[in-house]
Design a protein around this motif. Structure first.
Motif, PDB file in Angstrom:
ATOM      1  N   LEU A  32      24.756  24.059  27.933  1.00  0.00           N
ATOM      2  CA  LEU A  32      24.721  25.454  28.365  1.00  0.00           C
ATOM      3  C   LEU A  32      23.462  26.128  27.853  1.00  0.00           C
ATOM      4  CD1 LEU A  32      28.404  26.569  27.665  1.00  0.00           C
ATOM      5  CD2 LEU A  32      27.443  25.596  29.761  1.00  0.00           C
ATOM      6  N   ARG A  33      22.854  26.928  28.719  1.00  0.00           N
ATOM      7  CA  ARG A  33      21.659  27.683  28.322  1.00  0.00           C
ATOM      8  C   ARG A  33      21.815  29.117  28.825  1.00  0.00           C
ATOM      9  NH1 ARG A  33      17.729  24.940  30.820  1.00  0.00           N
ATOM     10  NH2 ARG A  33      17.301  26.497  32.395  1.00  0.00           N
ATOM     11  N   GLY A  34      21.850  30.057  27.898  1.00  0.00           N
ATOM     12  CA  GLY A  34      21.942  31.464  28.263  1.00  0.00           C
ATOM     13  C   GLY A  34      20.609  31.935  28.826  1.00  0.00           C
ATOM     14  N   ARG A  45      23.319  28.841  32.585  1.00  0.00           N
ATOM     15  CA  ARG A  45      23.110  27.608  33.364  1.00  0.00           C
ATOM     16  C   ARG A  45      23.750  26.448  32.603  1.00  0.00           C
ATOM     17  NH1 ARG A  45      19.335  25.580  37.146  1.00  0.00           N
ATOM     18  NH2 ARG A  45      18.464  27.681  37.244  1.00  0.00           N
ATOM     19  N   MET A  46      24.429  25.579  33.347  1.00  0.00           N
ATOM     20  CA  MET A  46      24.970  24.348  32.770  1.00  0.00           C
ATOM     21  C   MET A  46      24.243  23.178  33.420  1.00  0.00           C
ATOM     22  SD  MET A  46      28.896  22.951  32.458  1.00  0.00           S
ATOM     23  CE  MET A  46      29.165  22.756  34.212  1.00  0.00           C
ATOM     24  N   GLY A  47      23.496  22.453  32.598  1.00  0.00           N
ATOM     25  CA  GLY A  47      22.787  21.278  33.096  1.00  0.00           C
ATOM     26  C   GLY A  47      23.766  20.177  33.457  1.00  0.00           C
ATOM     27  N   ILE A  64      33.526  23.275  34.582  1.00  0.00           N
ATOM     28  CA  ILE A  64      33.271  24.549  35.268  1.00  0.00           C
ATOM     29  C   ILE A  64      34.055  25.669  34.592  1.00  0.00           C
ATOM     30  CG2 ILE A  64      33.577  25.801  37.449  1.00  0.00           C
ATOM     31  CD1 ILE A  64      33.089  23.022  38.847  1.00  0.00           C
ATOM     32  N   ALA A  65      35.285  25.387  34.173  1.00  0.00           N
ATOM     33  CA  ALA A  65      36.095  26.391  33.464  1.00  0.00           C
ATOM     34  C   ALA A  65      35.425  26.800  32.160  1.00  0.00           C
ATOM     35  CB  ALA A  65      37.506  25.849  33.208  1.00  0.00           C
ATOM     36  N   SER A  66      34.884  25.837  31.424  1.00  0.00           N
ATOM     37  CA  SER A  66      34.185  26.157  30.170  1.00  0.00           C
ATOM     38  C   SER A  66      32.953  27.004  30.433  1.00  0.00           C
ATOM     39  CB  SER A  66      33.786  24.873  29.439  1.00  0.00           C
ATOM     40  OG  SER A  66      34.931  24.182  29.000  1.00  0.00           O
ATOM     41  N   LEU A 103      24.628  23.945  37.485  1.00  0.00           N
ATOM     42  CA  LEU A 103      25.411  25.073  37.987  1.00  0.00           C
ATOM     43  C   LEU A 103      24.975  26.344  37.264  1.00  0.00           C
ATOM     44  CD1 LEU A 103      28.968  23.482  38.142  1.00  0.00           C
ATOM     45  CD2 LEU A 103      27.297  23.727  39.983  1.00  0.00           C
ATOM     46  N   ILE A 104      24.999  27.456  37.981  1.00  0.00           N
ATOM     47  CA  ILE A 104      24.588  28.744  37.418  1.00  0.00           C
ATOM     48  C   ILE A 104      25.750  29.721  37.551  1.00  0.00           C
ATOM     49  CG2 ILE A 104      22.936  30.649  37.579  1.00  0.00           C
ATOM     50  CD1 ILE A 104      21.319  28.210  39.224  1.00  0.00           C
TER      51      ILE A 104
END
Length: 148
Positions: A32-34, A45-47, A64-66, A103-104
């Protein structure tokens, strides 16, 4: 929900394991990157990681839930991200389509009281495809200064 309404994160370039200034080791594991926070909004964003895919090679619903939980939590504390953490009270998700790749997630705090915030958000694939929608309720928790 447009990312144009969300300022770039003042925490840009933070080390893995941090999310909007707070230590969160799980954010490293989830890639995860804020990216943006402010104006009662957040974007994370989740790589893509093959280890978090399902049997079809799409991103697993639990990942996706996390992502949504972390992004909605960010929006709940977007008014002062360094001063508050949150506790998730309720999280409701609706999965719309499958996705592979990064995913964003974006989220907006609809209402913030003294301690409870109500937030909604969504996840999109990089091509703009809607992947999931969520609403959540969060309790704001004041951060304690680090002891030195």
């Amino acid at each position: 929900m447009s990312s144009n309404d969300i300022p770039l994160s003042p925490f840009a370039g933070e080390a893995p394991g941090l999310l909007f200034g707070l230590p969160m080791p799980m954010s490293r594991a989830m890639a995860l990157r804020g990216e943006r926070i402010g104006n009662d909004r957040a974007q994370v964003r989740m790589g893509f990681q093959a280890e978090q895919s399902n049997s079809r090679g799409d991103v697993h619903g639990g990942a996706i839930a996390s992502l949504l939980d972390c992004t909605l939590a960010g929006a709940a504390r977007a008014h002062d991200p360094a001063a508050y953490g949150v506790v998730t009270i309720d999280l409701t998700l609706h999965f719309v389509s499958a996705a592979s790749g990064d995913l964003i997630a974006t989220a907006h705090c609809e209402r913030r009281g003294r301690s409870i915030s109500f937030v909604r958000g969504e996840v999109r694939a990089e091509d703009g495809t809607l992947v999931a929608l969520a609403t959540g309720t969060f309790k704001l928790v004041a951060r304690q200064p680090a002891r030195g």
